[in-house]
Scaffold this motif. Structure first.
Motif, mmCIF file in Angstrom:
data_model
loop_
_atom_site.group_PDB
_atom_site.id
_atom_site.type_symbol
_atom_site.label_atom_id
_atom_site.label_comp_id
_atom_site.label_asym_id
_atom_site.label_seq_id
_atom_site.Cartn_x
_atom_site.Cartn_y
_atom_site.Cartn_z
ATOM 1 N N ASP A 293 0.829 -1.200 0.000
ATOM 2 C CA ASP A 293 0.000 0.000 0.000
ATOM 3 C C ASP A 293 0.869 1.257 0.000
ATOM 4 O OD1 ASP A 293 -2.469 1.382 0.064
ATOM 5 O OD2 ASP A 293 -2.330 1.598 2.256
ATOM 6 N N LEU A 294 1.918 1.235 0.865
ATOM 7 C CA LEU A 294 2.831 2.382 0.910
ATOM 8 C C LEU A 294 3.570 2.558 -0.408
ATOM 9 C CD1 LEU A 294 4.351 2.161 4.511
ATOM 10 C CD2 LEU A 294 2.744 3.859 3.627
ATOM 11 N N ASP A 295 3.999 1.453 -1.021
ATOM 12 C CA ASP A 295 4.679 1.536 -2.314
ATOM 13 C C ASP A 295 3.745 2.133 -3.374
ATOM 14 O OD1 ASP A 295 7.000 0.534 -1.255
ATOM 15 O OD2 ASP A 295 6.668 -1.538 -1.988
ATOM 16 N N ALA A 296 2.478 1.684 -3.361
ATOM 17 C CA ALA A 296 1.510 2.215 -4.324
ATOM 18 C C ALA A 296 1.285 3.701 -4.075
ATOM 19 C CB ALA A 296 0.194 1.448 -4.232
ATOM 20 N N LYS A 297 1.128 4.084 -2.807
ATOM 21 C CA LYS A 297 0.918 5.495 -2.484
ATOM 22 C C LYS A 297 2.146 6.330 -2.842
ATOM 23 C CE LYS A 297 -2.549 4.969 1.124
ATOM 24 N NZ LYS A 297 -2.867 5.155 2.521
ATOM 25 N N GLN A 298 3.347 5.757 -2.614
ATOM 26 C CA GLN A 298 4.575 6.461 -2.949
ATOM 27 C C GLN A 298 4.684 6.656 -4.458
ATOM 28 O OE1 GLN A 298 8.160 4.535 -1.607
ATOM 29 N NE2 GLN A 298 9.474 6.208 -2.278
ATOM 30 N N ALA A 299 4.352 5.595 -5.200
ATOM 31 C CA ALA A 299 4.412 5.700 -6.674
ATOM 32 C C ALA A 299 3.401 6.737 -7.150
ATOM 33 C CB ALA A 299 4.138 4.349 -7.314
ATOM 34 N N GLU A 300 2.213 6.741 -6.553
ATOM 35 C CA GLU A 300 1.187 7.713 -6.921
ATOM 36 C C GLU A 300 1.647 9.137 -6.597
ATOM 37 O OE1 GLU A 300 -3.221 8.886 -5.323
ATOM 38 O OE2 GLU A 300 -2.708 6.746 -5.428
ATOM 39 N N ALA A 301 2.250 9.280 -5.380
ATOM 40 C CA ALA A 301 2.737 10.603 -4.970
ATOM 41 C C ALA A 301 3.872 11.063 -5.880
ATOM 42 C CB ALA A 301 3.205 10.552 -3.512
ATOM 43 N N GLU A 302 4.771 10.148 -6.222
ATOM 44 C CA GLU A 302 5.860 10.506 -7.126
ATOM 45 C C GLU A 302 5.308 10.921 -8.489
ATOM 46 O OE1 GLU A 302 8.521 7.169 -7.157
ATOM 47 O OE2 GLU A 302 9.423 7.715 -5.230
ATOM 48 N N GLY A 303 4.267 10.231 -8.941
ATOM 49 C CA GLY A 303 3.629 10.585 -10.218
ATOM 50 C C GLY A 303 3.022 11.983 -10.149
ATOM 51 N N ARG A 304 2.324 12.268 -9.040
ATOM 52 C CA ARG A 304 1.736 13.599 -8.871
ATOM 53 C C ARG A 304 2.828 14.659 -8.786
ATOM 54 N NH1 ARG A 304 -1.980 11.318 -4.841
ATOM 55 N NH2 ARG A 304 -0.570 12.243 -3.341
ATOM 56 N N ILE A 305 3.923 14.321 -8.096
ATOM 57 C CA ILE A 305 5.035 15.278 -7.990
ATOM 58 C C ILE A 305 5.618 15.546 -9.376
ATOM 59 C CG2 ILE A 305 7.407 15.552 -7.143
ATOM 60 C CD1 ILE A 305 6.480 14.116 -4.555
ATOM 61 N N ARG A 306 5.814 14.482 -10.168
ATOM 62 C CA ARG A 306 6.335 14.654 -11.533
ATOM 63 C C ARG A 306 5.408 15.524 -12.368
ATOM 64 N NH1 ARG A 306 6.897 9.000 -12.903
ATOM 65 N NH2 ARG A 306 7.153 8.799 -11.038
ATOM 66 N N GLU A 307 4.113 15.223 -12.234
ATOM 67 C CA GLU A 307 3.146 16.024 -12.994
ATOM 68 C C GLU A 307 3.200 17.490 -12.549
ATOM 69 O OE1 GLU A 307 -0.677 14.227 -12.397
ATOM 70 O OE2 GLU A 307 -0.152 12.431 -13.552
ATOM 71 N N SER A 308 3.253 17.684 -11.216
ATOM 72 C CA SER A 308 3.317 19.054 -10.683
ATOM 73 C C SER A 308 4.603 19.738 -11.127
ATOM 74 C CB SER A 308 3.254 19.046 -9.159
ATOM 75 O OG SER A 308 2.038 18.547 -8.728
ATOM 76 N N ARG A 309 5.718 19.018 -11.109
ATOM 77 C CA ARG A 309 6.995 19.579 -11.524
ATOM 78 C C ARG A 309 6.967 19.930 -13.000
ATOM 79 N NH1 ARG A 309 11.381 15.532 -11.694
ATOM 80 N NH2 ARG A 309 10.849 15.555 -13.863
ATOM 81 N N ASP A 310 6.438 18.995 -13.788
ATOM 82 C CA ASP A 310 6.363 19.266 -15.223
ATOM 83 C C ASP A 310 5.461 20.471 -15.491
ATOM 84 O OD1 ASP A 310 8.042 17.153 -15.668
ATOM 85 O OD2 ASP A 310 6.447 15.752 -16.284
ATOM 86 N N ALA A 311 4.336 20.508 -14.735
ATOM 87 C CA ALA A 311 3.426 21.651 -14.916
ATOM 88 C C ALA A 311 4.129 22.930 -14.473
ATOM 89 C CB ALA A 311 2.133 21.429 -14.133
ATOM 90 N N ALA A 312 4.841 22.839 -13.329
ATOM 91 C CA ALA A 312 5.544 24.026 -12.828
ATOM 92 C C ALA A 312 6.642 24.435 -13.792
ATOM 93 C CB ALA A 312 6.117 23.750 -11.451
ATOM 94 N N LEU A 313 7.363 23.464 -14.367
ATOM 95 C CA LEU A 313 8.422 23.779 -15.310
ATOM 96 C C LEU A 313 7.853 24.418 -16.579
ATOM 97 C CD1 LEU A 313 10.944 20.804 -15.073
ATOM 98 C CD2 LEU A 313 11.275 23.153 -14.349
ATOM 99 N N SER A 314 6.733 23.902 -17.030
ATOM 100 C CA SER A 314 6.150 24.483 -18.235
ATOM 101 C C SER A 314 5.661 25.899 -17.950
ATOM 102 C CB SER A 314 5.029 23.609 -18.791
ATOM 103 O OG SER A 314 3.951 23.597 -17.896
ATOM 104 N N GLU A 315 5.144 26.103 -16.772
ATOM 105 C CA GLU A 315 4.729 27.442 -16.391
ATOM 106 C C GLU A 315 5.950 28.342 -16.224
ATOM 107 O OE1 GLU A 315 2.022 27.699 -13.085
ATOM 108 O OE2 GLU A 315 0.798 26.099 -13.899
ATOM 109 N N VAL A 316 7.024 27.763 -15.635
ATOM 110 C CA VAL A 316 8.250 28.537 -15.449
ATOM 111 C C VAL A 316 8.794 28.937 -16.814
ATOM 112 C CG1 VAL A 316 10.659 28.382 -14.691
ATOM 113 C CG2 VAL A 316 8.820 27.618 -13.197
ATOM 114 N N ARG A 317 8.759 28.034 -17.793
ATOM 115 C CA ARG A 317 9.229 28.378 -19.138
ATOM 116 C C ARG A 317 8.396 29.518 -19.741
ATOM 117 N NH1 ARG A 317 9.755 22.733 -21.997
ATOM 118 N NH2 ARG A 317 7.712 23.427 -22.547
#
Length: 180
Positions: A123-147
């Protein structure tokens, strides 16, 4: 009989004093031996027929009672020893059963804990993978906004510094080239 005078009594005492002590006087030996034999025979018969058998019977009865009591005590001791052996055996069996039940319970609880830990880890691994995915999405969104923000800021800076107006797409290309 008339009362004796003091003188007559003294004469009789003197007569008696002149003879030997009657049990040691040989004239009485025959009658003494006769009565001794009769007394001995009567006493022997009494002892042998009535008294000694009763005493012997009482002694024998007591001996039998003591022997019976000793046998009963030995039987009771054997029963008590057997009861102690059975108690100790049942106690040892109960201890062994308790140890096996405790070992089984421990093994079962260890198995359940391992299963629950595996579930929690998954469960923790699944939640961690989900959180990492959300972080990547947020980072990518933030990077695209930063650009976009960087391109807008670069265009504004160029316009203010040089007075030349640059298109948004040109500013975006310049930021991408600077980033690489």
């Amino acid at each position: 009989m008339a009362p004796q005078s003091h003188g007559e009594a003294a004469e009789q005492a003197a007569e008696h004093a002149s003879g030997a002590f009657p049990p040691f006087d040989p004239t009485y030996f025959a009658s003494q031996l006769f009565w001794l034999a009769i007394s001995f025979a009567v006493l022997y018969l009494l002892l042998s027929r009535w008294i000694l058998p009763r005493i012997g019977g009482a002694i024998e009865e007591r001996r039998d009672r003591i022997a019976d009591d000793l046998d009963a005590a030995a039987n009771m001791k054997a029963q008590a020893d057997e009861a102690v052996r059975e108690y100790e055996k049942s106690l040892a069996d109960a201890r062994a059963k308790a140890h096996s039940v405790a070992a089984e319970a421990k093994a079962e609880s260890d198995r359940k804990i391992a299963e629950e830990l595996a579930e929690v880890d998954a469960d923790l691994d699944a939640k961690q993978a989900e959180a990492e995915g959300r972080i990547r999405e947020s980072r990518d969104a933030a990077l695209s906004e930063v650009r976009g923000i960087a391109a807008t800021a670069a265009a504004a800076a160029v316009e203010r510094l040089s007075g030349v107006e640059i298109a948004e797409t040109d500013a975006q290309k310049a930021v991408d080239e600077a980033r690489s």
